[in-house]
Design an enzyme around this catalytic site. Structure first.
Site, PDB file in Angstrom:
ATOM      1  N   CYS A 210       0.710  -1.316  -0.288  1.00  0.00           N
ATOM      2  CA  CYS A 210      -0.040   0.087   0.083  1.00  0.00           C
ATOM      3  C   CYS A 210       0.708   1.383  -0.145  1.00  0.00           C
ATOM      4  CB  CYS A 210      -0.561   0.304   1.503  1.00  0.00           C
ATOM      5  SG  CYS A 210      -1.946  -0.802   0.941  1.00  0.00           S
TER       6      CYS A 210
ATOM      7  N   PHE B 228      -9.747  -4.518   0.986  1.00  0.00           N
ATOM      8  CA  PHE B 228      -8.816  -4.377  -0.179  1.00  0.00           C
ATOM      9  C   PHE B 228     -10.278  -4.443  -1.154  1.00  0.00           C
ATOM     10  CE2 PHE B 228      -4.809  -7.031   1.285  1.00  0.00           C
ATOM     11  CZ  PHE B 228      -5.128  -6.106   2.524  1.00  0.00           C
TER      12      PHE B 228
ATOM     13  N   HIS C  37      -3.573   7.712   3.796  1.00  0.00           N
ATOM     14  CA  HIS C  37      -4.264   5.933   3.955  1.00  0.00           C
ATOM     15  C   HIS C  37      -5.022   5.552   4.052  1.00  0.00           C
ATOM     16  CE1 HIS C  37      -2.305   1.517   3.300  1.00  0.00           C
ATOM     17  NE2 HIS C  37      -3.644   1.952   2.529  1.00  0.00           N
TER      18      HIS C  37
ATOM     19  N   ASN D  80      -9.333   1.317   0.190  1.00  0.00           N
ATOM     20  CA  ASN D  80      -8.130   1.444   0.520  1.00  0.00           C
ATOM     21  C   ASN D  80      -7.049   2.294  -0.016  1.00  0.00           C
ATOM     22  OD1 ASN D  80      -5.563   1.260   2.044  1.00  0.00           O
ATOM     23  ND2 ASN D  80      -6.162  -0.730   2.544  1.00  0.00           N
TER      24      ASN D  80
HETATM   25  C1  LIG Z   1      -1.498  -3.900   1.936  1.00  0.00           C
HETATM   26  C2  LIG Z   1      -0.490  -2.556   3.298  1.00  0.00           C
HETATM   27  O1  LIG Z   1       0.622  -2.816   2.527  1.00  0.00           O
HETATM   28  C3  LIG Z   1      -1.055  -1.751   3.308  1.00  0.00           C
HETATM   29  C4  LIG Z   1      -3.178  -1.805   4.243  1.00  0.00           C
HETATM   30  O2  LIG Z   1      -3.875  -1.019   4.401  1.00  0.00           O
HETATM   31  S1  LIG Z   1      -2.926  -3.546   5.267  1.00  0.00           S
HETATM   32  C5  LIG Z   1      -4.608  -3.093   6.195  1.00  0.00           C
HETATM   33  C6  LIG Z   1      -4.519  -2.587   7.528  1.00  0.00           C
HETATM   34  N1  LIG Z   1      -5.322  -2.286   8.041  1.00  0.00           N
HETATM   35  C7  LIG Z   1      -5.625  -3.064   8.829  1.00  0.00           C
HETATM   36  O3  LIG Z   1      -5.101  -4.054   9.276  1.00  0.00           O
HETATM   37  C8  LIG Z   1      -6.871  -2.743   9.552  1.00  0.00           C
HETATM   38  C9  LIG Z   1      -6.914  -2.696  10.878  1.00  0.00           C
HETATM   39  N2  LIG Z   1      -8.505  -2.444  11.717  1.00  0.00           N
HETATM   40  C10 LIG Z   1      -9.599  -2.464  11.189  1.00  0.00           C
HETATM   41  O4  LIG Z   1      -9.766  -0.751  10.988  1.00  0.00           O
HETATM   42  C11 LIG Z   1     -10.452  -1.796  12.376  1.00  0.00           C
HETATM   43  O5  LIG Z   1      -9.807  -2.770  13.283  1.00  0.00           O
HETATM   44  C12 LIG Z   1     -11.351  -3.146  11.886  1.00  0.00           C
HETATM   45  C13 LIG Z   1     -12.040  -2.276  10.305  1.00  0.00           C
HETATM   46  C14 LIG Z   1     -11.300  -4.653  11.497  1.00  0.00           C
HETATM   47  C15 LIG Z   1     -12.171  -3.555  12.549  1.00  0.00           C
HETATM   48  O6  LIG Z   1     -13.002  -2.532  13.699  1.00  0.00           O
HETATM   49  P1  LIG Z   1     -13.332  -2.798  15.321  1.00  0.00           P
HETATM   50  O7  LIG Z   1     -13.544  -1.185  15.446  1.00  0.00           O
HETATM   51  O8  LIG Z   1     -11.542  -2.283  15.537  1.00  0.00           O
HETATM   52  O9  LIG Z   1     -14.170  -3.772  15.694  1.00  0.00           O
HETATM   53  P2  LIG Z   1     -13.662  -4.830  16.637  1.00  0.00           P
HETATM   54  O10 LIG Z   1     -14.887  -5.463  16.800  1.00  0.00           O
HETATM   55  O11 LIG Z   1     -12.646  -4.971  17.477  1.00  0.00           O
HETATM   56  O12 LIG Z   1     -12.916  -5.931  15.675  1.00  0.00           O
HETATM   57  C16 LIG Z   1     -14.467  -6.844  14.707  1.00  0.00           C
HETATM   58  C17 LIG Z   1     -14.030  -8.254  14.257  1.00  0.00           C
HETATM   59  O13 LIG Z   1     -12.938  -7.953  14.086  1.00  0.00           O
HETATM   60  C18 LIG Z   1     -12.015  -8.690  14.872  1.00  0.00           C
HETATM   61  N3  LIG Z   1      -9.978  -8.397  14.066  1.00  0.00           N
HETATM   62  C19 LIG Z   1      -9.952  -7.185  14.453  1.00  0.00           C
HETATM   63  N4  LIG Z   1      -8.080  -6.987  13.659  1.00  0.00           N
HETATM   64  C20 LIG Z   1      -8.243  -8.163  13.010  1.00  0.00           C
HETATM   65  C21 LIG Z   1      -7.557  -8.876  12.556  1.00  0.00           C
HETATM   66  N5  LIG Z   1      -6.646  -7.873  12.388  1.00  0.00           N
HETATM   67  N6  LIG Z   1      -7.095 -10.154  12.202  1.00  0.00           N
HETATM   68  C22 LIG Z   1      -8.454 -10.391  12.334  1.00  0.00           C
HETATM   69  N7  LIG Z   1      -9.617 -10.276  13.177  1.00  0.00           N
HETATM   70  C23 LIG Z   1      -9.922  -8.952  13.956  1.00  0.00           C
HETATM   71  C24 LIG Z   1     -12.053  -9.050  15.850  1.00  0.00           C
HETATM   72  O14 LIG Z   1     -11.496  -9.694  17.259  1.00  0.00           O
HETATM   73  C25 LIG Z   1     -13.685  -8.778  16.365  1.00  0.00           C
HETATM   74  O15 LIG Z   1     -14.102 -10.327  16.076  1.00  0.00           O
HETATM   75  P3  LIG Z   1     -15.301 -10.778  16.664  1.00  0.00           P
HETATM   76  O16 LIG Z   1     -16.264  -9.600  15.938  1.00  0.00           O
HETATM   77  O17 LIG Z   1     -14.949 -11.600  16.710  1.00  0.00           O
HETATM   78  O18 LIG Z   1     -15.029 -10.329  18.263  1.00  0.00           O
END
Ligand SMILES: CC(=O)CC(=O)SCCNC(=O)CCNC(=O)[C@H](O)C(C)(C)COP(=O)(O)OP(=O)(O)OC[C@H]1O[C@@H](n2cnc3c(N)ncnc32)[C@H](O)[C@@H]1OP(=O)(O)O
Length: 375
Positions: free
Chosen positions: A141, A192, A281, A314
């Site tokens: 990203c 994604f 981002h 994203n």
């Molecule tokens: C590809 C690249 O080079 C760059 C990139 O962009 S990589 C992507 C980077 N982005 C991320 O990693 C996502 C960051 N996380 C978020 O935005 C948020 O945590 C989210 C939208 C995923 C969830 O929203 P939240 O408000 O945090 O809700 P939350 O209730 O904590 O999580 C929802 C569910 O997801 C699960 N979860 C959250 N993060 C997780 C992860 N990294 N892996 C697995 N499960 C995950 C939680 O355990 C929860 O599960 P349950 O409902 O069963 O309890």
């Protein structure tokens, strides 16, 4: 805002300037509310009811309203290896992906053929054989900001250069069916999307020939967040792209953002963060919330990133485009929602952060009717 305007007298007109931006998506639009049904149906995973409920919760919390994805149900039916967890499918994915000025920078994490996508594009749009090409593969990203970083250097070191940047991302390589043992797939599948963006960067824009200065790239810094090597990993395997996203990723990014700001803005005497425009981002709502909190920003500052997250998913160049469009539509004095200085952040594997310091232009100083589609 406290600034010492340290740019005076250093030839700011010679700085690399973004003079055109365009974005596009594949035609298939998926509403996030319907995506869990689609994803579990096409991957024949309806029996995984708990996982589907979890995926639905992730989709709801993602704050994404819709995304554009090239993969269709028909394509998945024709290529059933894509819906079997860990099935060898690299050749199929690669074959699906390849069908699809003075300097050209092409960045993508989709496809690794030689000659590469930049060569095919140069032929397709009839660029001169002497065009100087640079291909950026698999940076994840942060590739868009790295391309801008490189374009700035090219534009500032080659008088009259016009650098075309093309960023194109497609989920065909990373699409995986849900798995109870690999929950990260649910996160990638929820955030994604497919999209492409182009920009032109050059120094000394010539307004009389309708070059339209949008943002000046004042400086570009890249840094690796300490002890974060394992937080975001993508490996090209026989099964396509196998990826891992740590749950702590958002904390590492937000805990290090202030340091990136200090390093980027100290040379310009800027020490306050509230009166800047932000092109962040939109990599996840947790990351946007963390940055907002650590920099003490009000809710308005990340409006463009949150809008793009909601409407597309994203990709940072979409935020840059949204910022300049929004500024004109709302009658703001500059392309940076009325503010002069701004910052572009992008994150990716490493964890690597690209921080670009930007300056906006007056909205009445450029041929806007040409620059803004639909306005
Ligand atoms: C590809 C690249 O080079 C760059 C990139 O962009 S990589 C992507 C980077 N982005 C991320 O990693 C996502 C960051 N996380 C978020 O935005 C948020 O945590 C989210 C939208 C995923 C969830 O929203 P939240 O408000 O945090 O809700 P939350 O209730 O904590 O999580 C929802 C569910 O997801 C699960 N979860 C959250 N993060 C997780 C992860 N990294 N892996 C697995 N499960 C995950 C939680 O355990 C929860 O599960 P349950 O409902 O069963 O309890």
């Amino acid at each position: 805002m406290e600034t010492e305007n340290n740019l005076e007298g250093c030839g700011v007109e010679k700085l690399g300037t973004i003079i055109a931006i365009g974005t596009t998506n594949p035609p298939n639009c998926f509403y996030q509310a319907n995506y869990p049904d689609f994803y579990f149906r096409v991957t024949k995973s309806e029996h995984m009811t708990q996982l589907k409920d979890k995926f639905r919760r992730i989709c709801e919390k993602s704050t994404i309203k819709k995304r554009y994805i090239q993969l269709s149900e028909a394509m998945l039916k024709e290529n059933p290896c894509l819906i079997i967890y860990k099935a060898p499918s690299f050749d199929v994915r690669q074959d699906m992906l390849v069908k699809e000025i003075t300097h050209l920078i092409f960045c993508t994490s989709s496809g690794i053929d030689m000659p590469s996508a930049d060569h095919k594009l140069a032929n397709l749009i009839g660029l001169k054989p002497s065009v100087q090409r640079f291909m950026i593969y698999n940076q994840g990203c942060f590739a868009g900001a790295t391309a801008l970083h490189l374009a700035k250097d090219l534009a500032e070191n080659n008088a009259s250069a016009r650098v075309l940047i093309v960023c194109s991302e497609n989920m065909i390589m990373s699409f995986q069916p849900p798995s109870e043992t690999h929950l990260d797939i649910l996160i990638g599948s929820a955030i994604f999307f497919d999209g492409a963006a182009t920009l032109i960067v050059g120094a000394n824009p010539i307004v009389s020939i309708n070059e339209c200065p949008l943002f000046q790239i004042v400086s570009a810094n890249q840094s690796i967040i300490p002890e974060s090597d394992d937080l975001l990993i993508g490996k090209i395997r026989e099964i396509g792209m196998e990826y891992y996203l740590s749950r702590n990723l958002h904390q590492y990014v937000s805990n290090n953002i202030k340091q990136c700001m200090v390093e980027a803005f100290t040379p310009f005497g800027i020490r306050e963060w509230e009166n800047l425009f932000y092109i962040v981002h939109p990599s996840g709502v947790a990351i946007l919330n963390g940055i907002e909190e650590k920099l003490g920003l009000n809710k308005e500052r990340l409006r463009a990133s949150r809008h793009v997250l909601s409407e597309y998913g994203n990709i940072v160049i979409f935020v840059l485009n949204e910022m300049r469009k929004m500024s004109v539509l709302e009658g703001k004095a500059t392309t940076g929602e009325g503010l002069e200085w701004g910052v572009l952040f992008e994150f990716g594997p490493g964890l690597t952060v690209e921080t670009l310091v930007l300056r906006s232009f007056a909205t009445n100083s450029t041929p806007w009717s040409i620059a803004i589609d639909g306005v």
